[in-house]
Design an enzyme around this catalytic site. Structure first.
Site, PDB file in Angstrom:
ATOM      1  CB  CYS A   2      -0.949   0.092   1.174  1.00 13.41           C
ATOM      2  SG  CYS A   2      -2.162  -1.221   1.206  1.00 13.41           S
ATOM      3  NE  ARG A  27       5.150   1.492   0.097  1.00 16.48           N
ATOM      4  CZ  ARG A  27       6.241   1.427   0.841  1.00 16.48           C
ATOM      5  NH1 ARG A  27       7.387   1.836   0.342  1.00 16.48           N
ATOM      6  NH2 ARG A  27       6.206   0.986   2.059  1.00 16.48           N
ATOM      7  CD1 TRP A  75      -0.299  -6.254  -3.021  1.00 10.97           C
ATOM      8  CD2 TRP A  75      -0.804  -6.888  -0.938  1.00 10.97           C
ATOM      9  NE1 TRP A  75      -0.012  -7.592  -2.902  1.00 10.97           N
ATOM     10  CE2 TRP A  75      -0.319  -8.003  -1.644  1.00 10.97           C
ATOM     11  CE3 TRP A  75      -1.201  -7.052   0.385  1.00 10.97           C
ATOM     12  CZ2 TRP A  75      -0.198  -9.257  -1.059  1.00 10.97           C
ATOM     13  CZ3 TRP A  75      -1.088  -8.308   0.963  1.00 10.97           C
ATOM     14  CH2 TRP A  75      -0.575  -9.391   0.243  1.00 10.97           C
ATOM     15  CG  ASN A 101       0.691   0.116   4.509  1.00 10.76           C
ATOM     16  OD1 ASN A 101       1.880   0.363   4.546  1.00 10.76           O
ATOM     17  ND2 ASN A 101       0.235  -1.093   4.321  1.00 10.76           N
ATOM     18  N   GLY A 102      -1.446  -1.243   6.659  1.00 12.71           N
ATOM     19  CA  GLY A 102      -1.156  -2.047   7.844  1.00 12.71           C
ATOM     20  C   GLY A 102      -2.355  -2.928   8.129  1.00 12.71           C
ATOM     21  CD  GLU A 486      16.189 -14.397  -6.717  1.00 11.07           C
ATOM     22  OE1 GLU A 486      15.537 -14.880  -5.795  1.00 11.07           O
ATOM     23  OE2 GLU A 486      15.953 -13.270  -7.184  1.00 11.07           O
ATOM     24  CE  LYS A 490      13.201 -12.148  -9.123  1.00 11.56           C
ATOM     25  NZ  LYS A 490      13.741 -12.135  -7.831  1.00 11.56           N
ATOM     26  CD  GLU A 493       9.421 -12.513  -7.498  1.00 14.79           C
ATOM     27  OE1 GLU A 493       9.256 -11.876  -6.475  1.00 14.79           O
ATOM     28  OE2 GLU A 493      10.474 -12.442  -8.169  1.00 14.79           O
ATOM     29  CG  HIS A 509      15.824 -38.067  -3.869  1.00 17.90           C
ATOM     30  ND1 HIS A 509      15.941 -39.406  -3.601  1.00 17.90           N
ATOM     31  CD2 HIS A 509      17.085 -37.566  -3.848  1.00 17.90           C
ATOM     32  CE1 HIS A 509      17.218 -39.707  -3.408  1.00 17.90           C
ATOM     33  NE2 HIS A 509      17.937 -38.607  -3.553  1.00 17.90           N
ATOM     34  CE  LYS A 608      11.524  -3.700  -4.838  1.00 17.30           C
ATOM     35  NZ  LYS A 608      12.139  -4.904  -5.417  1.00 17.30           N
TER      36      LYS A 608
HETATM   37  C1  G6P Z   1       8.426  -9.206  -1.473  1.00 19.57           C
HETATM   38  C2  G6P Z   1       9.113  -8.731  -2.737  1.00 19.57           C
HETATM   39  C3  G6P Z   1      10.380  -9.530  -2.961  1.00 19.57           C
HETATM   40  C4  G6P Z   1      11.285  -9.458  -1.747  1.00 19.57           C
HETATM   41  C5  G6P Z   1      10.549  -9.862  -0.475  1.00 19.57           C
HETATM   42  C6  G6P Z   1      11.363  -9.526   0.761  1.00 19.57           C
HETATM   43  O1  G6P Z   1       7.952 -10.490  -1.647  1.00 19.57           O
HETATM   44  O2  G6P Z   1       8.251  -8.871  -3.838  1.00 19.57           O
HETATM   45  O3  G6P Z   1      11.070  -9.040  -4.089  1.00 19.57           O
HETATM   46  O4  G6P Z   1      12.379 -10.299  -1.936  1.00 19.57           O
HETATM   47  O5  G6P Z   1       9.322  -9.145  -0.357  1.00 19.57           O
HETATM   48  O6  G6P Z   1      11.486  -8.129   0.848  1.00 19.57           O
HETATM   49  P1  G6P Z   1      12.675  -7.371   1.510  1.00 19.57           P
HETATM   50  O7  G6P Z   1      12.394  -5.924   1.251  1.00 19.57           O
HETATM   51  O8  G6P Z   1      12.635  -7.708   2.969  1.00 19.57           O
HETATM   52  O9  G6P Z   1      13.928  -7.817   0.869  1.00 19.57           O
END
Ligand code: G6P
Length: 613
Positions: A2, A27, A75, A101-102, A486, A490, A493, A509, A608
């Site tokens: 948010c 956000r 969000w 937000n929260g 990772e 990616k 996501e 396995h 984010k």
């Molecule tokens: C969200 C973002 C990711 C990030 C994760 C942790 O899921 O989309 O890209 O890796 O949060 O966020 P941080 O700011 O703690 O690295």
């Protein structure tokens, strides 16, 4: 999670709010809204499901000029994304308008009490409960808006950041924070409020970061800051160190692509002043006061979420290899609720791009309560995590706007390499020659990544061939196992293709059962100490007709004969390979997502900065 913006001053507020919301859209982006007061103090609220562009179109020409207002991009937590649940929320009698937000954990209890007192609700949100609670206190207690907000906040449980307009006190915005970040920008006869500095930087470089439990009453020419307990505070004005160019796309189609291409610079900035070549040395000023604790730690516990957790996993391999210390890597969300065993001689290292992830912050609090030394590796200067930890190291990757993290990951790994080298050397586990060699190699990483980026077209070509696949498997061993995770993250996501990362040997396995001639398998197969074993894993995939896309060391001829595609990258020491091998995977995912028509920078359902648990 948010985004919040606010403005009070002499300028037309709507363009400022919309521009701010667009900057904060990363956000949250399921709905957005604004509230403004016209010159007579009449309130106007506009809300729309979808992106900020949909809101902008919906408002069109507002037909009036306003100098005070606030906006929100959502969000969803409570209630599905729709026009009604979008913020701002207005209290039943129209006295208060709130963006928030929260999460208010006790909202259903509060809602019931308000319902018992005759309040009716339009939305399913906890924010509307807060708006009505403030109004109830305001009317019942015959108090000022500021007092009503303060008293209401003493009754809510958990985190928030909010901005409030009172339609009977129309010369002010009231802002408050607990747990979620909020920045106030100071202009000439004007103030800006935002979740982070990105909407503010084009207007002013003087800012105040609100602390937990702060409440600010902001008028055109003054700000008064108090705690939730009504103690006055002197605002601590800071200078923003952010360049507007850093938060724009700069000619790239997407922030994600820009950020992938920024990695050589991001790593250079992260290493700057911290590695010396003559004589070879690592200097991490942020750890100065705690370095003895880190060296003597019986155990390191690395805690983080998402991509930062993958960096943490690389950290495990690094610290064990270079510093010979035992390491545990934890998801913050699990760690915080598991009643973990934490001793006072443990060092907890938290990693976070945003510095605001709610679970990571809660883990920090817990670790501190148990007496551990808590460090932070964070990208956003002044964020909550560096403020809550005992010491730490910033990654200087610059603002990361694309929701899928790229340059923050490599910068985090660069910091972990430096930390592991520093600790390893001080513990006497690394000899001088190895230490020197690794520092020199680390210093060369930006140039090696630059070389990898020149193969972008090759990655695009391969992406075109496999963009319609429904599943992908990513395999790696040792230092490259976290990179496989990772790479898979990616892809899923941003392209919504199912992808799994696996330790290459674990494939037999389970995942091997999925392999057929439609399954692309991305194998990290550079010439490290597991190379021969990975070659065998590739053979196992090929024996089942899987499609192998292998990331290999430049000049590799063995895998070239086996794999369907090879992505050659320059060779580096094993411990540094996560920094280079991840880059082709980032670009492969990026191109696949673009070709599938996905919104790369703002993938569905993701945010984010995850400020709710
Ligand atoms: C969200 C973002 C990711 C990030 C994760 C942790 O899921 O989309 O890209 O890796 O949060 O966020 P941080 O700011 O703690 O690295």
């Amino acid at each position: 999670m948010c985004g919040i913006v606010g403005y009070i001053g002499t300028k037309d507020v709507l363009p400022i709010l919309l521009a701010g919301l667009k900057r904060l859209e990363y956000r949250g982006y399921d709905s957005s809204g604004v509230a403004m007061l016209d010159s007579s103090g009449k309130a106007y609220v506009y809300k729309k499901k979808g992106k900020v562009a949909a809101l902008e179109e919906f408002i069109g020409d507002a037909g009036f000029v306003s100098h005070i207002g606030m906006g929100h991009t959502r969000w969803a937590t409570h209630g599905e994304p729709n026009d009604v649940n979008a913020h701002p929320h207005t209290s039943m009698k129209g006295k208060f308008i709130v963006i928030h937000n929260g999460i208010i954990e006790n909202y259903s209890r509060l809602k019931k009490k308000l319902k018992d007192r005759g309040y009716k609700f339009k939305s399913e949100t906890d924010t509307e409960v807060l708006a009505n609670l403030i109004e109830y206190i305001y009317l019942k207690g015959d108090v000022t808006a500021e007092v009503a907000v303060r008293l209401a906040l003493t009754k809510v449980i958990n985190t928030y950041k909010l901005v409030v307009i009172c339609t009977e006190e129309t010369d002010q915005l009231i802002a408050a924070r607990k747990g979620s970040p909020l920045v106030v920008g100071i202009g000439k006869g004007e103030y800006f409020i935002a979740s982070d500095a990105t909407p503010i930087v084009e207007h002013t470089d003087s800012v105040i970061y609100l602390n937990d439990d702060d409440i600010a009453v902001i008028k055109r020419n003054e700000i008064s800051l108090k705690t939730i307990h009504n103690d006055s505070l002197i605002p601590d004005i800071k200078k923003l160190n952010l360049d507007i160019g850093e938060i724009e796309k700069g000619g790239f189609d997407h922030f994600m692509l820009k950020e992938i291409f920024e990695q050589p610079k991001a790593i250079q900035d992260t290493l700057r002043g911290r590695i010396c070549l003559d004589p070879p040395e690592i200097v991490l000023g942020g750890l100065y006061d705690v370095i003895d604790k880190v060296i003597n730690a019986k155990r390191l516990i690395i805690v983080s979420c998402g991509t930062s957790w993958h960096a943490g996993l690389v950290g495990e391999y690094l610290f064990e290899e270079l510093a010979r210390v035992s390491v545990e890597v934890e998801y913050a969300s699990e760690f915080r609720y598991r009643n973990p065993i934490i001793n006072s001689d443990d060092v907890v290292i938290t990693i976070s791009q945003s510095g605001e992830t709610a679970d990571t912050l809660a883990a920090i609090k817990l670790a501190k309560e148990k007496g551990a030394t808590v460090l932070g590796i964070c990208n956003v200067v002044g964020a909550s995590i560096p403020r809550e930890t005992h010491a730490g190291v910033y990654t200087h990757a610059g603002p990361e706007i694309g929701v899928a993290s790229t340059k923050a990951f490599t910068a985090q790994v660069a910091v972990l390499v430096m930390m592991a080298l520093l600790v390893g050397k001080r513990k006497g586990n690394i000899d001088e020659a190895t230490y020197t060699k690794l520092i020199v190699e680390l210093n060369n990483i930006p140039q090696k990544i630059q070389e990898i980026l020149t193969f972008n077209e090759q990655y695009r070509t391969i992406a075109a061939m496999y963009k319609d696949a429904t599943n992908f498997l990513y395999l790696g061993r040792g230092f490259l196992f976290p990179v496989a995770l990772e790479g898979a993250l990616k892809l899923k996501e941003i392209s919504y293709i199912h992808a799994e990362g696996y330790p290459a040997a674990e494939m037999k396995h389970g995942p091997i059962a999925l392999i057929d001639n439609k399954m692309p398998v991305v194998v990290l197969a550079t010439k490290d100490k597991s190379y021969e074993k990975v070659v065998s894993n590739i053979q196992e995939v090929k024996a089942r007709q899987g499609i192998v896309i292998a990331v290999v060391s430049k000049g590799d001829t063995i895998i070239a004969e086996l794999a369907d595609h090879v992505l050659e990258i320059p060779d580096v020491e094993d411990v540094l390979a996560p920094l280079t091998t991840v880059v082709p995977l980032q670009l492969l995912s990026y191109h696949i997502a673009v070709m599938r028509g996905c919104n790369v920078d703002q993938p569905r359902n993701l945010a984010k900065s995850v400020t709710v648990e």
